[in-house]
Design an enzyme around this catalytic site. Sequence first.
Site, PDB file in Angstrom:
ATOM      1  N   SER A 135       0.894  -1.135  -0.094  1.00 28.91           N
ATOM      2  CA  SER A 135       0.012   0.094   0.014  1.00 28.91           C
ATOM      3  C   SER A 135       0.969   1.270  -0.073  1.00 28.91           C
ATOM      4  CB  SER A 135      -0.948   0.035   1.444  1.00 28.91           C
ATOM      5  OG  SER A 135      -1.826   1.100   1.422  1.00 28.91           O
ATOM      6  N   LYS A 161      -1.142  -0.910  -4.383  1.00 32.89           N
ATOM      7  CA  LYS A 161      -2.338  -0.309  -4.059  1.00 32.89           C
ATOM      8  C   LYS A 161      -1.837   1.034  -3.780  1.00 32.89           C
ATOM      9  CE  LYS A 161      -4.748  -0.214   0.395  1.00 32.89           C
ATOM     10  NZ  LYS A 161      -5.337  -1.042   1.344  1.00 32.89           N
ATOM     11  N   LYS A 163      -2.897   5.281  -2.503  1.00 31.38           N
ATOM     12  CA  LYS A 163      -3.913   5.994  -1.977  1.00 31.38           C
ATOM     13  C   LYS A 163      -4.193   7.049  -2.863  1.00 31.38           C
ATOM     14  CE  LYS A 163      -4.014   3.888   2.222  1.00 31.38           C
ATOM     15  NZ  LYS A 163      -5.426   3.308   2.724  1.00 31.38           N
ATOM     16  N   ASP A 188      -7.262   3.155  -3.114  1.00 29.87           N
ATOM     17  CA  ASP A 188      -7.889   3.380  -1.793  1.00 29.87           C
ATOM     18  C   ASP A 188      -8.392   4.502  -1.596  1.00 29.87           C
ATOM     19  OD1 ASP A 188      -8.857   2.628   0.500  1.00 29.87           O
ATOM     20  OD2 ASP A 188      -7.286   2.039   1.561  1.00 29.87           O
ATOM     21  N   GLU A 213     -11.058   0.706  -3.620  1.00 34.97           N
ATOM     22  CA  GLU A 213     -11.475   0.600  -2.300  1.00 34.97           C
ATOM     23  C   GLU A 213     -12.083   1.744  -1.547  1.00 34.97           C
ATOM     24  OE1 GLU A 213      -7.976  -1.041  -0.037  1.00 34.97           O
ATOM     25  OE2 GLU A 213      -9.202  -1.014   1.797  1.00 34.97           O
ATOM     26  N   ASP A 238     -13.813  -1.295   3.385  1.00 32.99           N
ATOM     27  CA  ASP A 238     -12.955  -1.453   4.199  1.00 32.99           C
ATOM     28  C   ASP A 238     -13.829  -1.013   5.496  1.00 32.99           C
ATOM     29  OD1 ASP A 238     -10.855  -0.916   6.141  1.00 32.99           O
ATOM     30  OD2 ASP A 238      -9.487  -0.228   4.952  1.00 32.99           O
ATOM     31  N   LYS A 262     -10.073  -6.441   8.109  1.00 35.16           N
ATOM     32  CA  LYS A 262      -9.192  -6.240   9.174  1.00 35.16           C
ATOM     33  C   LYS A 262      -9.472  -6.803  10.591  1.00 35.16           C
ATOM     34  CE  LYS A 262      -7.478  -2.202   6.781  1.00 35.16           C
ATOM     35  NZ  LYS A 262      -7.474  -0.644   6.495  1.00 35.16           N
ATOM     36  N   GLY A 290      -3.822  -3.456   5.867  1.00 30.74           N
ATOM     37  CA  GLY A 290      -2.896  -3.111   7.077  1.00 30.74           C
ATOM     38  C   GLY A 290      -3.336  -1.733   7.816  1.00 30.74           C
TER      39      GLY A 290
HETATM   40 MG    MG Z   1      -8.403   0.812   2.945  1.00 36.65          MG
END
Ligand code: MG
Length: 368
Positions: A135, A161, A163, A188, A213, A238, A262, A290
Amino acid sequence: MRIQEVTLREVRMKLIAPFETSAERTDERRIILTEVVTDGAIGWGECVAGEKPFYSPEITDTAWIVMRDFLWPMIKGQEIAAAADIWEMFEQVRGHNMAKAALESAIWDAEAKQKGVPLSKLLGGTRDEISSGVSIGIKESLDELAAAVRKELAAGYQRVKIKIKPGKELPQVKRLREEFPAIKLMVDANSAYRMEDWALLKELEHFYLMMIEQPLGWDDLYAHVELQKKLATPICLDECIHTEEHARAAVVLGACKIINIKMGRVGGYTVAKRIHDLCQQNGMPVWCGGMLEAGIGRAHNIALSTLANFTLPGDVTASRRYWHEDIIEPEVTVSAQGTIRVPTGSGIGFEPRRDLIEKLTVRKERLV
Ligand code: MG
C-alpha cells in the site's frame, strides 16, 4: 484456560517514512500491546487504533480506557474453554472493536501456544505462505510515486495499491499505467469521494484496476450499493464493514464485490472468521488490509491471511518497509516472489523482543 492477568503497554514507534492517505498523515505510531497471561501460556496482541479518529472513531487513548475499565473486568479470572468464547463475553460493550480485538487476539495466541500449534492452524488456515502486496501512500509528485512503485515491484510485491484523493487520482493512475501496463493495480480512497463524483470514478475504469477501495462515506453502505451499480470495476469495502451485520448487508445488497478484512476493525478473530465464511459462501473474495502495524499485529495478519478465502494479495509486508527495527524476532520478510512464509512455531510464531519493547514503552499498566 484461566485468564490471570493482562499488561497493557503503549509503545511509540517512528515510521521509516510518513504515510499519507486522503484522511491523514502519520509519522509516528502510538501502539498498545497486550500481553495476556493465562494458566498455560502467554499471548500477545496489538491494538490497531490510530492516534486520531480519522479512520474510525476509536483511538489509542479510548482503546486503553475501554480495555482497562470495561473489557478486562469481563474476562478477569474467567475460566474459558477457548478463545472463541471471548467475543460473546464482550457483548455488552458496543463498538470499540479494536480494543476488543487487541485482547481477543492475544488470547487466541495464548490458546495456540498452550496447544502447541501455530495460530494459523488453530484458526483453520490452510496456507503455508501468503501473497503480499503493498500500500503506497500519497506522494508529492508523480515521479516520486512511480519511483516508489518501481522499488516495490523490484522487491517482488505481487500487487500495488495506491492511496488516492480528489484531483490526484486520474494523473496518478494514468502515469502508473503508462509505465506499468500489466501490474495488479488498485486504488484506496479512504472515503474521500461523494456520490456526485461517480462519473470521475467511472473514468478510472479505463485503467483496468483490480478494485476501487472504500470510495464513499465510511459508514454509508447505501451509497456504495448505488455506485456499484454504475461501475464495472469491483468496489472493495474497508471502513464500512465493522460488524458481521454490515458484511451481510453489503453482500446481500451488492454494496461491493470484495471485502478487505481487518481483524481489529471487526473486533477480533471470531467475527473476522464469520465474515470470511460469509463471503466464501457467497463467492466473494477477501484480503487482509494493514493498519501500519508493528510486528505483533503483522504476525496476527499473517495468521488470518491463511484462511482459504483470502485469495487476493493483502497489505501484509516486510517489517523493513515500515520500521528500522521491529519488535518481533525474526522480522517479517518477503520473498523475491512476493510471498511470506507462514511460521510453523506455536502461537503467532514470532517472539516479541521484550528488551526493545521495554525501551519503546511510554506507559504500562498491569491488570490483575
Ligand atoms: Mg483501506
